[in-house]
Design an enzyme around this catalytic site. Structure first.
Site, PDB file in Angstrom:
ATOM      1  N   PRO A  13      47.236  35.720  47.052  1.00  0.00           N
ATOM      2  CA  PRO A  13      47.672  37.090  46.779  1.00  0.00           C
ATOM      3  C   PRO A  13      46.552  38.014  46.294  1.00  0.00           C
ATOM      4  O   PRO A  13      45.675  37.589  45.536  1.00  0.00           O
ATOM      5  CB  PRO A  13      48.737  36.926  45.687  1.00  0.00           C
ATOM      6  CG  PRO A  13      48.528  35.573  45.121  1.00  0.00           C
ATOM      7  CD  PRO A  13      47.944  34.737  46.220  1.00  0.00           C
ATOM      8  N   ASN A  14      46.663  39.251  46.762  1.00  0.00           N
ATOM      9  CA  ASN A  14      45.768  40.358  46.382  1.00  0.00           C
ATOM     10  C   ASN A  14      44.368  40.262  46.985  1.00  0.00           C
ATOM     11  O   ASN A  14      43.576  41.205  46.845  1.00  0.00           O
ATOM     12  CB  ASN A  14      45.669  40.506  44.848  1.00  0.00           C
ATOM     13  CG  ASN A  14      47.015  40.806  44.233  1.00  0.00           C
ATOM     14  OD1 ASN A  14      47.660  41.779  44.624  1.00  0.00           O
ATOM     15  ND2 ASN A  14      47.465  39.985  43.308  1.00  0.00           N
ATOM     16  N   ARG A  21      39.633  46.215  45.290  1.00  0.00           N
ATOM     17  CA  ARG A  21      40.206  45.595  44.095  1.00  0.00           C
ATOM     18  C   ARG A  21      39.110  45.255  43.079  1.00  0.00           C
ATOM     19  O   ARG A  21      38.208  44.473  43.388  1.00  0.00           O
ATOM     20  CB  ARG A  21      40.898  44.310  44.544  1.00  0.00           C
ATOM     21  CG  ARG A  21      41.418  43.477  43.423  1.00  0.00           C
ATOM     22  CD  ARG A  21      41.864  42.109  43.917  1.00  0.00           C
ATOM     23  NE  ARG A  21      42.466  41.404  42.819  1.00  0.00           N
ATOM     24  CZ  ARG A  21      42.631  40.096  42.779  1.00  0.00           C
ATOM     25  NH1 ARG A  21      42.259  39.344  43.800  1.00  0.00           N
ATOM     26  NH2 ARG A  21      43.164  39.535  41.721  1.00  0.00           N
ATOM     27  N   TYR A  26      34.999  41.544  41.721  1.00  0.00           N
ATOM     28  CA  TYR A  26      35.051  40.852  43.019  1.00  0.00           C
ATOM     29  C   TYR A  26      34.056  41.388  44.044  1.00  0.00           C
ATOM     30  O   TYR A  26      33.968  40.848  45.147  1.00  0.00           O
ATOM     31  CB  TYR A  26      36.475  40.940  43.595  1.00  0.00           C
ATOM     32  CG  TYR A  26      37.502  40.246  42.721  1.00  0.00           C
ATOM     33  CD1 TYR A  26      37.481  38.867  42.565  1.00  0.00           C
ATOM     34  CD2 TYR A  26      38.472  40.978  42.035  1.00  0.00           C
ATOM     35  CE1 TYR A  26      38.398  38.220  41.750  1.00  0.00           C
ATOM     36  CE2 TYR A  26      39.403  40.344  41.220  1.00  0.00           C
ATOM     37  CZ  TYR A  26      39.361  38.969  41.080  1.00  0.00           C
ATOM     38  OH  TYR A  26      40.264  38.329  40.271  1.00  0.00           O
ATOM     39  N   ASN A  77      41.450  29.758  48.592  1.00  0.00           N
ATOM     40  CA  ASN A  77      41.383  30.501  47.334  1.00  0.00           C
ATOM     41  C   ASN A  77      42.828  30.886  47.020  1.00  0.00           C
ATOM     42  O   ASN A  77      43.333  31.875  47.547  1.00  0.00           O
ATOM     43  CB  ASN A  77      40.503  31.747  47.473  1.00  0.00           C
ATOM     44  CG  ASN A  77      40.394  32.502  46.155  1.00  0.00           C
ATOM     45  OD1 ASN A  77      41.157  32.227  45.216  1.00  0.00           O
ATOM     46  ND2 ASN A  77      39.475  33.454  46.075  1.00  0.00           N
ATOM     47  N   ALA A  80      45.750  34.127  42.151  1.00  0.00           N
ATOM     48  CA  ALA A  80      46.507  33.956  40.898  1.00  0.00           C
ATOM     49  C   ALA A  80      47.374  32.698  40.906  1.00  0.00           C
ATOM     50  O   ALA A  80      47.643  32.115  39.850  1.00  0.00           O
ATOM     51  CB  ALA A  80      47.369  35.190  40.655  1.00  0.00           C
ATOM     52  N   HIS A  83      46.593  29.276  39.039  1.00  0.00           N
ATOM     53  CA  HIS A  83      46.885  29.007  37.635  1.00  0.00           C
ATOM     54  C   HIS A  83      48.354  28.675  37.382  1.00  0.00           C
ATOM     55  O   HIS A  83      48.721  28.338  36.259  1.00  0.00           O
ATOM     56  CB  HIS A  83      46.467  30.231  36.798  1.00  0.00           C
ATOM     57  CG  HIS A  83      45.157  30.820  37.229  1.00  0.00           C
ATOM     58  ND1 HIS A  83      43.981  30.103  37.184  1.00  0.00           N
ATOM     59  CD2 HIS A  83      44.835  32.041  37.771  1.00  0.00           C
ATOM     60  CE1 HIS A  83      42.993  30.861  37.655  1.00  0.00           C
ATOM     61  NE2 HIS A  83      43.493  32.034  38.028  1.00  0.00           N
ATOM     62  N   ASP A  90      51.559  20.718  45.218  1.00  0.00           N
ATOM     63  CA  ASP A  90      52.297  19.658  45.914  1.00  0.00           C
ATOM     64  C   ASP A  90      52.017  19.688  47.414  1.00  0.00           C
ATOM     65  O   ASP A  90      51.896  18.636  48.050  1.00  0.00           O
ATOM     66  CB  ASP A  90      53.808  19.789  45.670  1.00  0.00           C
ATOM     67  CG  ASP A  90      54.217  19.298  44.285  1.00  0.00           C
ATOM     68  OD1 ASP A  90      53.374  18.695  43.592  1.00  0.00           O
ATOM     69  OD2 ASP A  90      55.375  19.525  43.898  1.00  0.00           O
ATOM     70  N   GLU A 101      38.247  24.336  47.092  1.00  0.00           N
ATOM     71  CA  GLU A 101      38.824  25.475  46.361  1.00  0.00           C
ATOM     72  C   GLU A 101      37.680  26.451  46.065  1.00  0.00           C
ATOM     73  O   GLU A 101      36.626  26.032  45.575  1.00  0.00           O
ATOM     74  CB  GLU A 101      39.442  24.930  45.055  1.00  0.00           C
ATOM     75  CG  GLU A 101      40.008  25.983  44.122  1.00  0.00           C
ATOM     76  CD  GLU A 101      40.503  25.377  42.792  1.00  0.00           C
ATOM     77  OE1 GLU A 101      40.596  24.120  42.660  1.00  0.00           O
ATOM     78  OE2 GLU A 101      40.773  26.171  41.875  1.00  0.00           O
ATOM     79  N   HIS A 103      36.621  30.268  44.317  1.00  0.00           N
ATOM     80  CA  HIS A 103      36.928  31.483  43.553  1.00  0.00           C
ATOM     81  C   HIS A 103      35.711  32.387  43.576  1.00  0.00           C
ATOM     82  O   HIS A 103      34.585  31.933  43.309  1.00  0.00           O
ATOM     83  CB  HIS A 103      37.313  31.146  42.105  1.00  0.00           C
ATOM     84  CG  HIS A 103      38.551  30.313  42.054  1.00  0.00           C
ATOM     85  ND1 HIS A 103      39.795  30.838  42.293  1.00  0.00           N
ATOM     86  CD2 HIS A 103      38.719  28.979  41.897  1.00  0.00           C
ATOM     87  CE1 HIS A 103      40.691  29.867  42.255  1.00  0.00           C
ATOM     88  NE2 HIS A 103      40.053  28.720  42.020  1.00  0.00           N
ATOM     89  N   SER A 105      35.072  35.054  41.644  1.00  0.00           N
ATOM     90  CA  SER A 105      34.563  35.334  40.291  1.00  0.00           C
ATOM     91  C   SER A 105      34.379  34.023  39.526  1.00  0.00           C
ATOM     92  O   SER A 105      34.949  32.990  39.899  1.00  0.00           O
ATOM     93  CB  SER A 105      35.563  36.227  39.550  1.00  0.00           C
ATOM     94  OG  SER A 105      36.783  35.523  39.339  1.00  0.00           O
ATOM     95  N   ARG A 110      36.179  34.448  32.195  1.00  0.00           N
ATOM     96  CA  ARG A 110      37.262  35.425  32.110  1.00  0.00           C
ATOM     97  C   ARG A 110      38.348  34.936  31.134  1.00  0.00           C
ATOM     98  O   ARG A 110      38.091  34.061  30.314  1.00  0.00           O
ATOM     99  CB  ARG A 110      37.782  35.689  33.524  1.00  0.00           C
ATOM    100  CG  ARG A 110      36.657  36.197  34.454  1.00  0.00           C
ATOM    101  CD  ARG A 110      37.143  36.480  35.850  1.00  0.00           C
ATOM    102  NE  ARG A 110      38.111  37.568  35.861  1.00  0.00           N
ATOM    103  CZ  ARG A 110      38.914  37.827  36.902  1.00  0.00           C
ATOM    104  NH1 ARG A 110      38.860  37.077  38.001  1.00  0.00           N
ATOM    105  NH2 ARG A 110      39.759  38.834  36.836  1.00  0.00           N
ATOM    106  N   ARG A 114      42.787  31.851  33.097  1.00  0.00           N
ATOM    107  CA  ARG A 114      42.098  31.610  34.378  1.00  0.00           C
ATOM    108  C   ARG A 114      41.230  30.343  34.336  1.00  0.00           C
ATOM    109  O   ARG A 114      40.667  29.943  35.338  1.00  0.00           O
ATOM    110  CB  ARG A 114      41.219  32.811  34.762  1.00  0.00           C
ATOM    111  CG  ARG A 114      42.008  34.054  35.082  1.00  0.00           C
ATOM    112  CD  ARG A 114      41.102  35.166  35.594  1.00  0.00           C
ATOM    113  NE  ARG A 114      41.696  36.457  35.328  1.00  0.00           N
ATOM    114  CZ  ARG A 114      42.568  37.074  36.133  1.00  0.00           C
ATOM    115  NH1 ARG A 114      42.927  36.522  37.274  1.00  0.00           N
ATOM    116  NH2 ARG A 114      43.074  38.242  35.797  1.00  0.00           N
TER     117      ARG A 114
HETATM  118  C1  DQA Z   1      40.285  34.502  41.964  1.00  0.00           C
HETATM  119  C2  DQA Z   1      40.432  34.314  40.454  1.00  0.00           C
HETATM  120  C3  DQA Z   1      41.894  34.364  40.039  1.00  0.00           C
HETATM  121  O1  DQA Z   1      42.014  34.195  38.629  1.00  0.00           O
HETATM  122  C4  DQA Z   1      42.498  35.708  40.397  1.00  0.00           C
HETATM  123  O2  DQA Z   1      43.865  35.733  40.080  1.00  0.00           O
HETATM  124  C5  DQA Z   1      42.259  36.079  41.822  1.00  0.00           C
HETATM  125  C6  DQA Z   1      40.962  35.771  42.436  1.00  0.00           C
HETATM  126  C7  DQA Z   1      38.811  34.588  42.400  1.00  0.00           C
HETATM  127  O3  DQA Z   1      38.571  34.451  43.597  1.00  0.00           O
HETATM  128  O4  DQA Z   1      37.917  34.808  41.575  1.00  0.00           O
HETATM  129  O5  DQA Z   1      43.096  36.722  42.449  1.00  0.00           O
HETATM  130  O6  DQA Z   1      40.860  33.385  42.615  1.00  0.00           O
END
Ligand code: DQA
Length: 148
Positions: A13-14, A21, A26, A77, A80, A83, A90, A101, A103, A105, A110, A114
């Protein structure tokens, strides 16, 4: 000719808002730019790549399930959901392929919530805090694992 191996890259998401954003966190690279970069890198390695983004937990679970038996590797990735999502964790447990995985950032610099990833004990490895370059390193690592 042997069938091309396939890698799936899943964005949570996002992440569709990358570029706009929180650029201070980011950066300014868009998701399209990241996907384009990875598509080029994968094709140079003779790999097929599928990219997928969703803001919905169930859609991410569906995509992970689809990869079972079809894909040779995954980059995810979960954003959110990293977490919070037992459902995504699963689904990852269904797979017997390398999963990285990523990320963008450095989540450890942070907020404390996170610092917890429900995924970290089920993935093959994880890259944090290197910006979009982290995805390229993840793909490089997958290539090495797939062709080992
Ligand atoms: C993220 C870090 C997460 O905490 C955050 O909710 C994101 C992006 C990252 O790529 O740094 O949406 O996964």
């Amino acid at each position: 000719m042997p069938e091309q191996k396939k890698i799936v890259i899943i964005h949570g998401p996002n992440l569709n808002m990358l570029g706009k954003r929180e650029p201070g966190v980011y950066g300014t690279t868009t998701l399209n730019e990241i996907n384009g970069m990875l598509e080029r890198q994968a094709s140079e390695q003779g790999l097929q790549v599928e990219t997928f983004q969703s803001n919905h937990e169930g859609a991410l679970v569906d995509k992970i399930q689809e990869a079972a038996g079809v894909c040779s590797g995954m980059i995810i990735n979960p954003a959110a959901y990293t977490h919070t999502s037992v459902a995504i964790k699963d689904a990852l447990l269904l797979l017997d392929i390398p999963v990285i995985e990523v990320h963008i950032s450095n989540v450890y610099k942070r907020e404390p919530f996170r610092h917890v990833s429900l995924m970290s004990d089920v993935v093959t490895g994880k890259i944090v805090g290197l910006g979009p370059h982290g995805y390229q390193l993840a793909l490089d690592a997958l290539v090495k694992m797939i062709y080992k």
